[in-house]
Design a protein around this motif. Structure first.
Motif, PDB file in Angstrom:
ATOM      1  N   LEU A 663      60.711   7.708 -42.254  1.00 40.44           N
ATOM      2  CA  LEU A 663      61.216   8.458 -41.434  1.00 40.44           C
ATOM      3  C   LEU A 663      62.344   9.438 -41.702  1.00 40.44           C
ATOM      4  CD1 LEU A 663      60.603   9.789 -38.445  1.00 40.44           C
ATOM      5  CD2 LEU A 663      62.128   7.469 -37.514  1.00 40.44           C
ATOM      6  N   ILE A 664      62.301  10.797 -41.685  1.00 33.72           N
ATOM      7  CA  ILE A 664      63.627  11.640 -41.690  1.00 33.72           C
ATOM      8  C   ILE A 664      63.954  12.070 -40.451  1.00 33.72           C
ATOM      9  CG2 ILE A 664      64.289  13.647 -43.029  1.00 33.72           C
ATOM     10  CD1 ILE A 664      63.603  11.227 -44.811  1.00 33.72           C
ATOM     11  N   LEU A 665      63.057  12.712 -39.899  1.00 30.05           N
ATOM     12  CA  LEU A 665      63.427  13.380 -38.419  1.00 30.05           C
ATOM     13  C   LEU A 665      62.236  13.039 -37.389  1.00 30.05           C
ATOM     14  CD1 LEU A 665      64.205  17.155 -39.378  1.00 30.05           C
ATOM     15  CD2 LEU A 665      65.669  15.324 -38.437  1.00 30.05           C
ATOM     16  N   LYS A 666      62.739  12.572 -36.276  1.00 32.01           N
ATOM     17  CA  LYS A 666      62.107  12.086 -35.249  1.00 32.01           C
ATOM     18  C   LYS A 666      62.160  12.989 -33.974  1.00 32.01           C
ATOM     19  CE  LYS A 666      60.963   8.449 -31.822  1.00 32.01           C
ATOM     20  NZ  LYS A 666      61.337   6.777 -31.692  1.00 32.01           N
ATOM     21  N   ILE A 670      57.301  18.679 -31.684  1.00 32.11           N
ATOM     22  CA  ILE A 670      57.611  19.542 -32.958  1.00 32.11           C
ATOM     23  C   ILE A 670      56.799  20.877 -32.659  1.00 32.11           C
ATOM     24  CG2 ILE A 670      57.300  19.740 -35.521  1.00 32.11           C
ATOM     25  CD1 ILE A 670      57.833  17.112 -35.980  1.00 32.11           C
ATOM     26  N   THR A 671      57.695  21.897 -32.861  1.00 34.33           N
ATOM     27  CA  THR A 671      56.753  23.310 -32.648  1.00 34.33           C
ATOM     28  C   THR A 671      57.183  24.123 -33.833  1.00 34.33           C
ATOM     29  OG1 THR A 671      58.646  24.398 -31.526  1.00 34.33           O
ATOM     30  CG2 THR A 671      57.363  23.264 -30.025  1.00 34.33           C
ATOM     31  N   GLY A 672      56.021  24.938 -34.188  1.00 36.80           N
ATOM     32  CA  GLY A 672      56.409  26.004 -35.281  1.00 36.80           C
ATOM     33  C   GLY A 672      55.517  25.158 -36.339  1.00 36.80           C
ATOM     34  N   GLU A 673      55.755  26.006 -37.673  1.00 41.45           N
ATOM     35  CA  GLU A 673      55.168  25.673 -38.903  1.00 41.45           C
ATOM     36  C   GLU A 673      56.069  25.051 -39.757  1.00 41.45           C
ATOM     37  OE1 GLU A 673      53.342  29.122 -40.613  1.00 41.45           O
ATOM     38  OE2 GLU A 673      52.154  29.422 -38.856  1.00 41.45           O
ATOM     39  N   PHE A 674      55.794  24.257 -40.847  1.00 41.54           N
ATOM     40  CA  PHE A 674      56.712  23.756 -41.618  1.00 41.54           C
ATOM     41  C   PHE A 674      56.101  23.938 -43.203  1.00 41.54           C
ATOM     42  CE2 PHE A 674      58.802  20.251 -43.732  1.00 41.54           C
ATOM     43  CZ  PHE A 674      60.268  20.564 -43.224  1.00 41.54           C
ATOM     44  N   GLY A 683      61.957  10.375 -60.218  1.00 42.58           N
ATOM     45  CA  GLY A 683      60.655  10.174 -61.020  1.00 42.58           C
ATOM     46  C   GLY A 683      59.289  10.202 -60.432  1.00 42.58           C
ATOM     47  N   HIS A 684      59.440  10.409 -58.932  1.00 44.60           N
ATOM     48  CA  HIS A 684      58.051  10.200 -58.167  1.00 44.60           C
ATOM     49  C   HIS A 684      58.001  11.447 -57.551  1.00 44.60           C
ATOM     50  CE1 HIS A 684      57.556   6.035 -59.470  1.00 44.60           C
ATOM     51  NE2 HIS A 684      58.796   5.831 -59.160  1.00 44.60           N
ATOM     52  N   ASP A 685      56.930  11.718 -57.208  1.00 44.36           N
ATOM     53  CA  ASP A 685      56.573  12.821 -56.382  1.00 44.36           C
ATOM     54  C   ASP A 685      56.442  12.543 -54.979  1.00 44.36           C
ATOM     55  OD1 ASP A 685      56.546  14.471 -58.660  1.00 44.36           O
ATOM     56  OD2 ASP A 685      54.464  14.647 -59.000  1.00 44.36           O
ATOM     57  N   TYR A 686      56.709  13.484 -54.013  1.00 43.19           N
ATOM     58  CA  TYR A 686      56.677  13.058 -52.325  1.00 43.19           C
ATOM     59  C   TYR A 686      56.246  14.376 -51.888  1.00 43.19           C
ATOM     60  CZ  TYR A 686      59.650   9.115 -54.008  1.00 43.19           C
ATOM     61  OH  TYR A 686      60.181   8.233 -54.608  1.00 43.19           O
ATOM     62  N   ARG A 687      55.665  14.302 -50.576  1.00 44.30           N
ATOM     63  CA  ARG A 687      55.352  15.439 -49.847  1.00 44.30           C
ATOM     64  C   ARG A 687      55.964  15.150 -48.562  1.00 44.30           C
ATOM     65  NH1 ARG A 687      50.716  14.120 -46.648  1.00 44.30           N
ATOM     66  NH2 ARG A 687      49.655  12.464 -47.780  1.00 44.30           N
ATOM     67  N   ILE A 688      56.208  16.156 -47.748  1.00 43.60           N
ATOM     68  CA  ILE A 688      56.730  16.388 -46.296  1.00 43.60           C
ATOM     69  C   ILE A 688      55.595  16.330 -45.437  1.00 43.60           C
ATOM     70  CG2 ILE A 688      58.048  17.081 -44.626  1.00 43.60           C
ATOM     71  CD1 ILE A 688      59.454  18.374 -47.141  1.00 43.60           C
ATOM     72  N   SER A 689      55.266  15.488 -44.434  1.00 44.87           N
ATOM     73  CA  SER A 689      54.267  15.349 -43.606  1.00 44.87           C
ATOM     74  C   SER A 689      54.899  15.450 -42.222  1.00 44.87           C
ATOM     75  CB  SER A 689      53.192  14.467 -43.577  1.00 44.87           C
ATOM     76  OG  SER A 689      53.696  13.164 -43.649  1.00 44.87           O
ATOM     77  N   ILE A 690      54.014  15.698 -41.173  1.00 46.04           N
ATOM     78  CA  ILE A 690      54.427  15.833 -39.875  1.00 46.04           C
ATOM     79  C   ILE A 690      53.380  14.966 -39.052  1.00 46.04           C
ATOM     80  CG2 ILE A 690      54.637  16.968 -37.620  1.00 46.04           C
ATOM     81  CD1 ILE A 690      55.848  19.413 -39.174  1.00 46.04           C
ATOM     82  N   GLU A 691      53.536  13.881 -38.594  1.00 48.44           N
ATOM     83  CA  GLU A 691      52.423  13.250 -37.936  1.00 48.44           C
ATOM     84  C   GLU A 691      53.330  12.490 -36.611  1.00 48.44           C
ATOM     85  OE1 GLU A 691      51.165   9.999 -40.510  1.00 48.44           O
ATOM     86  OE2 GLU A 691      51.074  11.279 -42.250  1.00 48.44           O
ATOM     87  N   ASP A 692      52.353  12.975 -35.201  1.00 44.93           N
ATOM     88  CA  ASP A 692      52.914  12.344 -34.103  1.00 44.93           C
ATOM     89  C   ASP A 692      54.519  12.616 -33.822  1.00 44.93           C
ATOM     90  OD1 ASP A 692      50.192  11.052 -33.772  1.00 44.93           O
ATOM     91  OD2 ASP A 692      51.163   9.339 -34.914  1.00 44.93           O
ATOM     92  N   ALA A 693      54.747  13.848 -33.964  1.00 49.39           N
ATOM     93  CA  ALA A 693      56.198  14.295 -33.764  1.00 49.39           C
ATOM     94  C   ALA A 693      57.306  13.824 -34.635  1.00 49.39           C
ATOM     95  CB  ALA A 693      56.201  14.112 -32.158  1.00 49.39           C
TER      96      ALA A 693
END
Length: 709
Positions: A663-666, A670-674, A683-693
């Motif tokens: 968890l980065i931000l809670k 959440i409004t708008g686009e990301f 050395g690893h790939d990560y993606r950012i996701s928005i789930e349940d605010a």
């Protein structure tokens, strides 16, 4: 030897009124009542017969108390001229930059009561009153700005200064003035005691004479009148008539002089009130008597009250007060808190006038008539520059007796908490037993303080303040904010100055030039009340770096209601390593980069910088991100709404690599686009996701990671 008089209990006879009195406060014959205000100067709290003294003889004022209401918890300012400013304006004097005694200069408009502010006499004049003042003025001496005739009085006789010899003539503002002209030949008419045979005329007698003369002129008119009799007695110098001194042969010299001076003041008051009765106007007149501040340490006695004039302990601010008039019950006590600022709206209400909005005083009529059964004031504040700040809420009082004041550095003072009901002498500090009460009342002072302007002068009107709001840091090397010549007036590099806590008030703006090598600037100041230094704008200019550290900054709205902001130009980077506080939305603007590394606390934070590094815990209800890259160095919680623009980027730099879903931000919403960015970390790939605010970083190859939060 003389007796120490114990403070009269505040739990005396309660005042009982009938609700119908609210419609009967006007005079018996239905015409607007006359109004008389009498002020003594520096008298001890219990140095009156009606306050329990067995040494000081005040028979006329004792009679006045028996004919009206005695207020057992009345307050004024801690010293002469700021207290009178509050009385005349109905405001805290600090709202007008009137934080300490003014001087009496004829050529300095900035010294004294500000021009353009409505006063008790000017408002009464609008309601058809004739107005006159006798005695001590101490609100400024500039003709056309703040002499008595400039602030609403039709007539004036007295001194423009704060004191003078009680015998003979003086020069300058301490001379006796009749309207605009010095009166070189004032003569004492006969009183019950003749003039002193050795020293000649006595100013207190003369004030009584002039008040009676003014009264006689006013009663011949068809208009109601307001008469303001402002004695200098028993203020220094300690001068008394021999005939009055002879009345107290057994008292020590200083105490004997005090008693003689107050006897003369009481006699002059009594002569005025007797003449009022002889003219048939007593039943048509409201009279208030009050002392201007706490008793002087010269020889006054404040009973159980702690300290004296100049202090914000009870002995510096609690004063005797009496109200007599038509339909006012006789011989009663009122035990709830009232202040001298209440006199303006109360007299204006009795005159049938409209009460201006925004006053700090309140109309006491509904409270004295039982129309309102609550207290007139939930909170009252006291502040004397360099001598402390205090707030009273109910029976509780929080005080910082030695706050930073004029040139405070990094000392926020020592906070003490008292319960005045059980401890009127303020001898039992309860701050450790009730820390939550301390926090609550400090917050009340903070909210009050951000509505005040800064002092307009120094000691006795000395024009040594910084008369501007925008300061530019002069040093490009490590330096403290309080250091000599550390600042200059923005736009004028030759105007070098030293900043004080007085300058960090709601309109303040600080500008920091950036340099290639960078430097460190340390805030070693607090506010004038010993709280976090206030600021409206913080600006970083040029290219390069700077680091701010030290004491907290509290961002506030300016006095013209401009919201706070921090801005930085392109090519610049500022590190703010001190606590940032704001109870209003705080905006970060500009094309540069900002790092906040200590703490950030604001209900709404808007970030529009090119890049923004958050290396600390941030407490906010709404986080708005606009055209920025937000670098997060720790987990964050938004207790409300996270608002994102489509061109916002999130860069995560956590000490520990993310687990399966970190968890980065809670946020609640959440409004708008990301932007669906992919991050590379360890050395690893990560993606950012928005789930349940919530904003998460999620490993692309989950088999390589342990399951986390």
């Amino acid at each position: 030897m003389y007796l120490t008089i114990k403070l009269l209990s505040a739990c005396l006879i309660g005042v009982a009124f009938t609700p119908s009195l609210a419609s009967e406060v006007k005079s018996q014959n239905g015409t607007p009542p006359n109004l008389i205000l009498i002020i003594s100067d520096d008298a001890g709290y219990v140095d009156f017969g009606f306050m329990g003294s067995k040494e000081i003889q005040t028979p006329y004022l004792d009679k006045l108390a028996k004919q009206g209401i005695r207020f057992n918890q009345a307050y004024a300012g801690p010293t002469c001229s700021p207290s009178r400013c509050g009385l005349l304006s109905g405001h805290y004097s600090q709202r007008h930059g009137f934080g300490r005694n003014c001087g009496a200069r004829f050529d300095e408009p900035n010294d004294g009561f500000p021009n353009g502010v409505a006063t008790l006499p000017s408002l009464l004049k609008q309601n058809g009153y004739t107005t006159g003042a006798i005695g001590k003025w101490h609100q400024g001496a500039v003709e056309g700005v703040n002499q008595p005739l400039d602030l609403g009085f039709d007539e004036f006789w007295g001194l423009l200064a704060g004191g003078r010899s009680y015998f003979g003539n003086s020069r300058g503002a301490a001379a006796i003035w009749r309207n605009r002209t010095p009166d070189p030949n004032w003569v004492t008419r006969e009183s019950k005691l003749p003039p002193d045979p050795k020293k000649g005329r006595y100013i207190t007698d003369a004030m009584g004479d002039e008040a009676i003369s003014m009264l006689e002129r006013f009663t011949k008119q068809e208009r109601p009148f307001f008469l303001f009799l402002s004695f200098t007695a028993p203020h220094t110098p300690m001068h008394a008539k021999q005939q009055d001194l002879d009345q107290f042969p057994d008292l020590p010299l200083k105490r004997r002089t005090q008693a003689a001076m107050q006897l003369a003041m009481d006699r002059a008051s009594g002569r005025l009130l007797e003449r009022l009765d002889e003219l048939g106007e007593a039943d048509n007149t409201y009279v208030i008597f009050i002392n201007d501040n706490g008793g002087s340490p010269n020889s006054g006695i404040n009973g159980e009250l702690r300290d004296h004039k100049g202090s914000v302990y009870e002995g510096g601010v609690r004063v005797p007060m009496i109200l007599r008039g038509p339909n006012i019950p006789q011989g009663k006590d009122y035990d709830k808190v009232v202040v001298h600022r209440d006199i303006l709206p109360t007299f204006l209400a009795l005159a049938g006038g409209s009460i201006p909005k925004g006053l700090d005083g309140t109309n006491l009529v509904p409270y004295l008539t039982n129309v309102k059964t609550t207290v007139p004031h939930e909170l009252i504040f006291h502040r004397h520059e360099g001598q402390g700040v205090a707030v009273r809420s109910g029976d509780w009082k929080l005080i910082n007796p030695k706050n930073p004041g004029e040139r405070g550095k990094s000392d926020p003072g020592h906070w003490e908490l008292y319960n005045l009901k059980s401890d009127p002498s303020e001898s039992q500090d309860l701050s450790e037993q009730h820390p939550e009460r301390v926090v609550e009342l400090k917050e009340a002072i903070a909210n009050w303080e951000k509505t005040l302007t800064k002092n307009r002068w120094g000691q006795f009107g000395k024009q040594d303040r910084n008369y501007f709001d925008s300061f530019t840091f002069s040093s490009t090397v490590d330096n403290n904010w309080d250091n000599q010549n550390a600042w200059h007036k923005t736009g004028d590099s030759n105007h070098k100055t030293r900043m004080s806590c007085q300058d960090l008030y709601p309109n303040a703006e600080l500008v920091f030039p950036l340099t290639d090598t960078g430097y460190k600037s340390t805030n070693d100041l607090y506010s004038a009340s010993g709280l976090s230094a206030m600021l409206n704008r913080l600006e970083f200019t040029g290219k390069g770096q700077v680091t701010l550290s030290g004491n907290p900054i509290r961002f506030v709205s300016s006095l013209s209601n401009q919201f706070p902001q921090i801005s930085i130009t392109a090519g610049g980077h500022a590190t703010i390593d001190l606590p940032l506080e704001s109870d209003l939305p705080l905006s970060f603007l500009g094309e540069g980069s900002v790092t906040v590394s200590h703490s950030l606390n604001s209900p709404v934070v808007t970030i529009s910088n090119q890049s923004f590094h958050l290396k600390c815990d941030a407490q906010t209800k709404v986080l708005k991100l606009k055209s920025t890259t937000l670098y997060l160095h720790s987990k964050q919680v938004v207790d409300g709404v996270l608002m994102l623009d489509s061109d916002v980027h999130l860069a995560v730099n956590l000490i520990q690599p993310p687990t399966q879903k970190t968890l980065i931000l809670k946020a609640d919403k959440i409004t708008g686009e990301f932007s669906n960015a992919t991050l590379k970390m360890n050395g690893h790939d990560y993606r950012i996701s928005i789930e349940d605010a919530r904003v998460f970083i999620v490993p692309v190859n989950t088999n390589q990671l342990q399951v986390g939060e």
